[in-house]
Design an enzyme around this catalytic site. Sequence first.
Site, PDB file in Angstrom:
ATOM      1  N   CYS A  37       0.825  -1.212   0.000  1.00 18.41           N
ATOM      2  CA  CYS A  37       0.000   0.000   0.000  1.00 18.41           C
ATOM      3  C   CYS A  37       0.856   1.259   0.000  1.00 18.41           C
ATOM      4  O   CYS A  37       0.688   2.136  -0.832  1.00 18.41           O
ATOM      5  CB  CYS A  37      -0.931   0.016   1.205  1.00 18.41           C
ATOM      6  SG  CYS A  37      -2.257  -1.163   1.019  1.00 18.41           S
ATOM      7  N   HIS A  38       1.753   1.358   0.971  1.00 15.07           N
ATOM      8  CA  HIS A  38       2.548   2.575   1.057  1.00 15.07           C
ATOM      9  C   HIS A  38       4.032   2.273   1.229  1.00 15.07           C
ATOM     10  O   HIS A  38       4.800   3.118   1.682  1.00 15.07           O
ATOM     11  CB  HIS A  38       2.038   3.460   2.188  1.00 15.07           C
ATOM     12  CG  HIS A  38       0.587   3.814   2.016  1.00 15.07           C
ATOM     13  ND1 HIS A  38      -0.401   3.138   2.670  1.00 15.07           N
ATOM     14  CD2 HIS A  38      -0.016   4.720   1.232  1.00 15.07           C
ATOM     15  CE1 HIS A  38      -1.567   3.627   2.293  1.00 15.07           C
ATOM     16  NE2 HIS A  38      -1.373   4.582   1.424  1.00 15.07           N
ATOM     17  N   GLY A  39       4.411   1.018   0.917  1.00 17.00           N
ATOM     18  CA  GLY A  39       5.819   0.685   0.839  1.00 17.00           C
ATOM     19  C   GLY A  39       6.568   0.548   2.153  1.00 17.00           C
ATOM     20  O   GLY A  39       7.671   1.073   2.287  1.00 17.00           O
ATOM     21  N   TYR A  45      -5.457  12.810   0.319  1.00 14.45           N
ATOM     22  CA  TYR A  45      -4.707  11.550   0.396  1.00 14.45           C
ATOM     23  C   TYR A  45      -3.242  11.797   0.042  1.00 14.45           C
ATOM     24  O   TYR A  45      -2.332  11.247   0.670  1.00 14.45           O
ATOM     25  CB  TYR A  45      -5.347  10.557  -0.565  1.00 14.45           C
ATOM     26  CG  TYR A  45      -4.914   9.119  -0.408  1.00 14.45           C
ATOM     27  CD1 TYR A  45      -5.044   8.461   0.813  1.00 14.45           C
ATOM     28  CD2 TYR A  45      -4.403   8.401  -1.482  1.00 14.45           C
ATOM     29  CE1 TYR A  45      -4.673   7.141   0.946  1.00 14.45           C
ATOM     30  CE2 TYR A  45      -4.027   7.079  -1.360  1.00 14.45           C
ATOM     31  CZ  TYR A  45      -4.168   6.456  -0.142  1.00 14.45           C
ATOM     32  OH  TYR A  45      -3.788   5.139  -0.017  1.00 14.45           O
TER      33      TYR A  45
END
Lengths: 184, 436
Positions: free
Chosen positions: A148-150, B295
């Site tokens: 998702c965000h590494g 986001y």
Amino acid sequence: MTDASIDTHDGEPSRRDFIHIATGAFAAVGAGLVAWPFIVQMNPAADTLALASTEVDLSLVDEGSEITIIWRGRPVFVRHRTGEEIAEAEAVDISTLRDPQTDDERLVPGPDGEYRRQYLIMLATCTHLGCVPLGDGAGDYGGWFCPCHGSHYDTSGRIRRGPAPLNLIVPEYTYLDDSRVRIG
Amino acid sequence: MSGPSTYEPKTGFTRWLDQRLPIVRLGYDSFVDFPTPKNLNYWWTFGGILMVCLVTQIVTGVVLAMHYVPHVDYAFASVQRIERDVPFGWLVQNIHSNGASMFFLAVYIHMFRGLYYGSYKPPREVLWILGCVILILMMATAFLGYVLPWGQMSFWGATVITNLFAAFDGGTGIITNWLWGGFSVGNATLNRFYSLHYLLPFILAGVIILHVWALHVVGNNNPTGVSVKSRADTVPFHPYYTVKDSFAIVLFFILFAIFVFFMPNALGHADNFIPANPLSTPAEIVPEWYLLPFYAILRAIPNKLLGVIAMFGSLLILFILPWLDTSRVRSMRYRPIARWFFVFFVICCLLLGWCGARNPDHLVFQTGVDAEGHATGFTFLMLARINTAYYFGYFLIILPLLGLIETPKARPASIDASVLGGRKVSSSGAAVQPAE
């Protein structure tokens, strides 16, 4: 309160002031007591809590592989680590870690007080925003990697790089015998 | 707004009613005789468009609630049933899902209009703050609604957003378990999200009533930013703006219909046609387009807690904008420097949206290759960071300083004069003139 009460009592609080404060305080406490059930009703219900433990037989997990089981509606990794992975996890200088923990601190001793270092049990949810990381040696540290965000986790499930603030969480569990554990 | 009511009941019944509940008088004063600046342009029609959006969402939402089942085992199937089996369910569902996007499109234009023409400045601070409350309620409602179809994006979007709050409980799960009603996003979560998704639009409607009330106390701003000074500056709301708003609403409905009938899923995500699976995270979790800039701000900051604070801060900063902008000139028509920073701000928001949709490690453009032959260059993370800095810089540095150093251009003496080309105040006089 009013000018009249100050006049008649030389600035001292009057009986009426006392009644005002007492009534106000009573109403505030009452409002809080009424609000409490409406807030707490959102917590996990009794039937949800009743399902809060699960058992797993570790002997079914082959060395170098991992299984994902469901506990409390969320996935849990059970990994049977190779000797190499354990050595790698123990060799890390914990002062360099974001969330410093030794490998042993992430394990639970068995009934005989010995660590079964080959078995690593952790929640399969990234501590950043709750995605399920990829396992089986994924990421730059041979452990897990959250797409998702590494976030990269090492062979002990400790955060090494990326946005996650904490190591993969080790749930409460106990060894029932040599190879069975109860999570929760 | 100004002056006493001019309503005259014409029949016996309306006279009788007027003395008991002056509701006809309220409607007449608010939407018929209400004195409105006569120079409002089409950017001012978005308030009316937003009213229509809210009504559309509530009407279609009530209908969808008649067919939807808020249970993890049935939610996905019930939405598919609405799309396929319920008579005209496809229409109602597509209007509702695309209606959310149209609602946000209109609200962002409405807000950029307010930013450009200084509609947040005195005496409209409360009006602006109520608008900010409306935006946050809209975002909460849209997020809750997006979870209900219980597809993969619904589930993982809910997981990611609720996990934001774990930044505040130190990983103990106290807040997240309370939000979920369990130990993960599950049936209890879906139930409460459904309940709140039904509730919030009515709270939204209440705040919108306050917003319109506040508008009718202080009156409309206008493209010159110059206050209404006399009756000559205004026209009655009806028929001038009822007709103008209606025309804009029709144009807006054409755009809306293009989405509903020809590309109903263009703004959605393919992964949401896969039923929710708690064991498998989609390769990329992307929110709906209208949340992408926020986001991007969240992801621009490497620390989780600070990222969450920056994301919420990007919304909360709007609340204090009336006190951050030190310029007493409302409309950026007369602010030669500020208007350029405003243009950059709009671009910045669009770029943040682009960053939010893309993988932060991917390249915007390539500048070379590293030793292993991988492409290197300017990543979306860098772009997001630059734009996040500009977003906050616009509010915290540019607007406060610009009001002190910028020399505004001459403003018209009145709205009437600006429309009919009358006397103008001199440039030197404008800088020292008090707020109008």
